[in-house]
Design a protein around this motif. Structure first.
Motif, PDB file in Angstrom:
ATOM      1  N   TYR A  55       0.833  -1.202   0.000  1.00 36.53           N
ATOM      2  CA  TYR A  55       0.000   0.000   0.000  1.00 36.53           C
ATOM      3  C   TYR A  55       0.871   1.256   0.000  1.00 36.53           C
ATOM      4  CZ  TYR A  55      -3.576   3.407   1.069  1.00 36.53           C
ATOM      5  OH  TYR A  55      -4.404   4.501   1.025  1.00 36.53           O
ATOM      6  N   ILE A  56       1.963   1.237   0.743  1.00 38.92           N
ATOM      7  CA  ILE A  56       2.875   2.377   0.763  1.00 38.92           C
ATOM      8  C   ILE A  56       3.445   2.600  -0.638  1.00 38.92           C
ATOM      9  CG2 ILE A  56       5.061   3.268   1.687  1.00 38.92           C
ATOM     10  CD1 ILE A  56       4.418   1.642   4.267  1.00 38.92           C
ATOM     11  N   LYS A  57       3.818   1.514  -1.320  1.00 37.28           N
ATOM     12  CA  LYS A  57       4.331   1.633  -2.693  1.00 37.28           C
ATOM     13  C   LYS A  57       3.273   2.197  -3.625  1.00 37.28           C
ATOM     14  CE  LYS A  57       7.791  -1.983  -2.422  1.00 37.28           C
ATOM     15  NZ  LYS A  57       8.161  -3.345  -2.763  1.00 37.28           N
ATOM     16  N   GLU A  58       2.034   1.797  -3.423  1.00 36.77           N
ATOM     17  CA  GLU A  58       0.924   2.307  -4.235  1.00 36.77           C
ATOM     18  C   GLU A  58       0.786   3.830  -4.045  1.00 36.77           C
ATOM     19  OE1 GLU A  58      -3.883   1.877  -4.033  1.00 36.77           O
ATOM     20  OE2 GLU A  58      -2.719   0.047  -3.733  1.00 36.77           O
ATOM     21  N   LEU A  59       0.839   4.274  -2.806  1.00 38.20           N
ATOM     22  CA  LEU A  59       0.773   5.716  -2.538  1.00 38.20           C
ATOM     23  C   LEU A  59       1.950   6.450  -3.162  1.00 38.20           C
ATOM     24  CD1 LEU A  59      -0.392   5.916   1.197  1.00 38.20           C
ATOM     25  CD2 LEU A  59      -1.685   6.613  -0.836  1.00 38.20           C
ATOM     26  N   ALA A  60       3.137   5.861  -3.064  1.00 38.58           N
ATOM     27  CA  ALA A  60       4.349   6.497  -3.592  1.00 38.58           C
ATOM     28  C   ALA A  60       4.269   6.680  -5.107  1.00 38.58           C
ATOM     29  CB  ALA A  60       5.576   5.693  -3.218  1.00 38.58           C
ATOM     30  N   SER A  61       3.511   5.833  -5.781  1.00 34.64           N
ATOM     31  CA  SER A  61       3.397   5.935  -7.235  1.00 34.64           C
ATOM     32  C   SER A  61       2.477   7.070  -7.680  1.00 34.64           C
ATOM     33  CB  SER A  61       2.908   4.603  -7.821  1.00 34.64           C
ATOM     34  OG  SER A  61       1.542   4.400  -7.485  1.00 34.64           O
ATOM     35  N   LEU A  62       1.800   7.707  -6.748  1.00 31.93           N
ATOM     36  CA  LEU A  62       0.836   8.750  -7.092  1.00 31.93           C
ATOM     37  C   LEU A  62       1.475  10.065  -7.517  1.00 31.93           C
ATOM     38  CD1 LEU A  62      -1.761   8.334  -4.198  1.00 31.93           C
ATOM     39  CD2 LEU A  62      -1.950   7.507  -6.562  1.00 31.93           C
ATOM     40  N   ASP A  63       2.714  10.296  -7.115  1.00 29.72           N
ATOM     41  CA  ASP A  63       3.315  11.604  -7.367  1.00 29.72           C
ATOM     42  C   ASP A  63       4.823  11.444  -7.494  1.00 29.72           C
ATOM     43  OD1 ASP A  63       4.444  14.338  -6.693  1.00 29.72           O
ATOM     44  OD2 ASP A  63       2.297  14.790  -6.530  1.00 29.72           O
ATOM     45  N   GLU A  64       5.389  12.074  -8.499  1.00 27.50           N
ATOM     46  CA  GLU A  64       6.836  11.957  -8.735  1.00 27.50           C
ATOM     47  C   GLU A  64       7.670  12.632  -7.652  1.00 27.50           C
ATOM     48  OE1 GLU A  64       7.264  15.767 -11.775  1.00 27.50           O
ATOM     49  OE2 GLU A  64       7.090  13.752 -12.596  1.00 27.50           O
ATOM     50  N   ARG A  65       7.053  13.460  -6.805  1.00 21.51           N
ATOM     51  CA  ARG A  65       7.790  14.109  -5.719  1.00 21.51           C
ATOM     52  C   ARG A  65       8.034  13.165  -4.541  1.00 21.51           C
ATOM     53  NH1 ARG A  65       4.001  19.016  -4.629  1.00 21.51           N
ATOM     54  NH2 ARG A  65       2.527  17.329  -5.015  1.00 21.51           N
ATOM     55  N   ILE A  66       7.378  12.008  -4.541  1.00 11.01           N
ATOM     56  CA  ILE A  66       7.559  11.048  -3.452  1.00 11.01           C
ATOM     57  C   ILE A  66       8.777  10.186  -3.727  1.00 11.01           C
ATOM     58  CG2 ILE A  66       6.587   9.082  -2.199  1.00 11.01           C
ATOM     59  CD1 ILE A  66       3.810  10.222  -2.743  1.00 11.01           C
ATOM     60  N   VAL A  67       9.646  10.105  -2.726  1.00 10.52           N
ATOM     61  CA  VAL A  67      10.829   9.250  -2.779  1.00 10.52           C
ATOM     62  C   VAL A  67      10.618   8.190  -1.702  1.00 10.52           C
ATOM     63  CG1 VAL A  67      13.333   9.145  -2.457  1.00 10.52           C
ATOM     64  CG2 VAL A  67      12.282  11.195  -3.472  1.00 10.52           C
ATOM     65  N   LEU A  68      10.501   6.944  -2.106  1.00 17.16           N
ATOM     66  CA  LEU A  68      10.275   5.855  -1.152  1.00 17.16           C
ATOM     67  C   LEU A  68      11.581   5.121  -0.903  1.00 17.16           C
ATOM     68  CD1 LEU A  68       8.334   4.159   0.551  1.00 17.16           C
ATOM     69  CD2 LEU A  68       7.850   2.802  -1.497  1.00 17.16           C
ATOM     70  N   ILE A  69      11.960   5.056   0.370  1.00 14.78           N
ATOM     71  CA  ILE A  69      13.144   4.316   0.764  1.00 14.78           C
ATOM     72  C   ILE A  69      12.767   3.425   1.942  1.00 14.78           C
ATOM     73  CG2 ILE A  69      14.781   6.049  -0.077  1.00 14.78           C
ATOM     74  CD1 ILE A  69      15.109   7.080   2.762  1.00 14.78           C
ATOM     75  N   GLY A  70      13.679   2.551   2.360  1.00 12.86           N
ATOM     76  CA  GLY A  70      13.397   1.736   3.529  1.00 12.86           C
ATOM     77  C   GLY A  70      14.182   0.453   3.564  1.00 12.86           C
ATOM     78  N   LYS A  71      13.881  -0.325   4.586  1.00  9.26           N
ATOM     79  CA  LYS A  71      14.516  -1.626   4.798  1.00  9.26           C
ATOM     80  C   LYS A  71      13.433  -2.638   5.133  1.00  9.26           C
ATOM     81  CE  LYS A  71      19.085  -0.179   6.226  1.00  9.26           C
ATOM     82  NZ  LYS A  71      19.859  -0.583   5.089  1.00  9.26           N
ATOM     83  N   PHE A  79      15.728   5.972  13.525  1.00  4.73           N
ATOM     84  CA  PHE A  79      16.527   5.452  12.416  1.00  4.73           C
ATOM     85  C   PHE A  79      15.906   5.865  11.079  1.00  4.73           C
ATOM     86  CE2 PHE A  79      17.654   2.393   9.193  1.00  4.73           C
ATOM     87  CZ  PHE A  79      18.995   2.120   9.417  1.00  4.73           C
ATOM     88  N   SER A  80      14.585   5.707  10.972  1.00  3.21           N
ATOM     89  CA  SER A  80      13.864   6.044   9.739  1.00  3.21           C
ATOM     90  C   SER A  80      14.037   7.509   9.373  1.00  3.21           C
ATOM     91  CB  SER A  80      12.366   5.752   9.892  1.00  3.21           C
ATOM     92  OG  SER A  80      12.143   4.400  10.143  1.00  3.21           O
ATOM     93  N   LEU A  81      13.862   8.382  10.345  1.00  3.06           N
ATOM     94  CA  LEU A  81      13.960   9.818  10.082  1.00  3.06           C
ATOM     95  C   LEU A  81      15.388  10.217   9.737  1.00  3.06           C
ATOM     96  CD1 LEU A  81      11.559  11.175  12.818  1.00  3.06           C
ATOM     97  CD2 LEU A  81      11.102  10.884  10.367  1.00  3.06           C
ATOM     98  N   ASN A  82      16.362   9.625  10.402  1.00  2.00           N
ATOM     99  CA  ASN A  82      17.760   9.909  10.067  1.00  2.00           C
ATOM    100  C   ASN A  82      18.079   9.479   8.639  1.00  2.00           C
ATOM    101  OD1 ASN A  82      18.631  11.230  12.410  1.00  2.00           O
ATOM    102  ND2 ASN A  82      18.965   9.298  13.468  1.00  2.00           N
ATOM    103  N   ALA A  83      17.542   8.334   8.220  1.00  2.87           N
ATOM    104  CA  ALA A  83      17.753   7.877   6.842  1.00  2.87           C
ATOM    105  C   ALA A  83      17.106   8.848   5.850  1.00  2.87           C
ATOM    106  CB  ALA A  83      17.189   6.466   6.663  1.00  2.87           C
ATOM    107  N   CYS A  84      15.933   9.353   6.180  1.00  2.00           N
ATOM    108  CA  CYS A  84      15.259  10.335   5.321  1.00  2.00           C
ATOM    109  C   CYS A  84      16.084  11.613   5.219  1.00  2.00           C
ATOM    110  CB  CYS A  84      13.872  10.672   5.868  1.00  2.00           C
ATOM    111  SG  CYS A  84      12.644   9.372   5.697  1.00  2.00           S
ATOM    112  N   ILE A  85      16.598  12.066   6.347  1.00  2.00           N
ATOM    113  CA  ILE A  85      17.393  13.299   6.360  1.00  2.00           C
ATOM    114  C   ILE A  85      18.661  13.129   5.522  1.00  2.00           C
ATOM    115  CG2 ILE A  85      18.782  14.811   7.846  1.00  2.00           C
ATOM    116  CD1 ILE A  85      16.513  14.380   9.982  1.00  2.00           C
ATOM    117  N   LYS A  86      19.290  11.954   5.613  1.00  2.00           N
ATOM    118  CA  LYS A  86      20.491  11.692   4.796  1.00  2.00           C
ATOM    119  C   LYS A  86      20.164  11.725   3.308  1.00  2.00           C
ATOM    120  CE  LYS A  86      22.962   8.980   8.215  1.00  2.00           C
ATOM    121  NZ  LYS A  86      23.320   7.643   8.678  1.00  2.00           N
TER     122      LYS A  86
END
Length: 158
Positions: A55-71, A79-86
């Motif tokens: 579902y998160i991937k589906e949302l991310a496909s809605l707009d080119e401004r979304i950058v989806l990362i993760g583990k 940890f998640s927010l630090n990865a986003c900031i990097k």
């Protein structure tokens, strides 16, 4: 500030098995519908179970401004927010929770405040708690002296 002159804002959000899809959808849409358009929206999927990750991937496909990362494994919100900031490329970082809703002009107002006042290094907003008592206002300090005093006791930034 014209569209081409706008500085890039990196909105960062960590997600892990959100309570329900509707909350996450509302959070994502509230950022995508901002009046301030020059943004990248970095979403970190912190090891959500496969159905929710899809579902998160589906949302991310809605707009080119979304950058989806993760583990695939969960590491926690910090940890998640630090990865986003990097991964962020923006001149400013804006924090968003997966169960919050931002008013349409939130980012526009915050960047205007920061750009107009070089001595200000962080900007928060007033907020209301939704749920059992819809739009229940929260009493927070709004002037510099009170904010400094209250920061010694609890976080003033929503």
């Amino acid at each position: 500030m014209g569209e081409k002159e706008q500085k890039l804002i990196s909105v960062v959000m960590g997600v892990y098995n959100q309570r329900n899809k509707e909350d996450l959808n509302s959070a994502v849409m509230s950022i995508l519908k901002q009046t301030y358009r020059n943004l990248e929206f970095i979403i970190y999927d912190d090891g959500s179970e496969s159905k929710f990750a899809a579902y998160i991937k589906e949302l991310a496909s809605l707009d080119e401004r979304i950058v989806l990362i993760g583990k695939e494994e969960n590491h926690g919100l910090a940890f998640s927010l630090n990865a986003c900031i990097k991964a962020a490329k923006g001149a400013y970082i804006a924090r968003m929770d997966a169960d919050d809703i931002s008013m349409p002009n939130r980012l526009e107002k915050q960047i205007h405040c920061l750009e107009a006042n070089s001595q200000i290094v962080a900007s928060g907003t007033l907020y209301a708690i939704l749920g059992d008592e819809p739009n229940m206002p929260v009493d927070v300090a709004t002037n510099a002296e009170d904010i400094r005093y209250d920061m010694a006791i609890y976080c003033q930034f929503a």
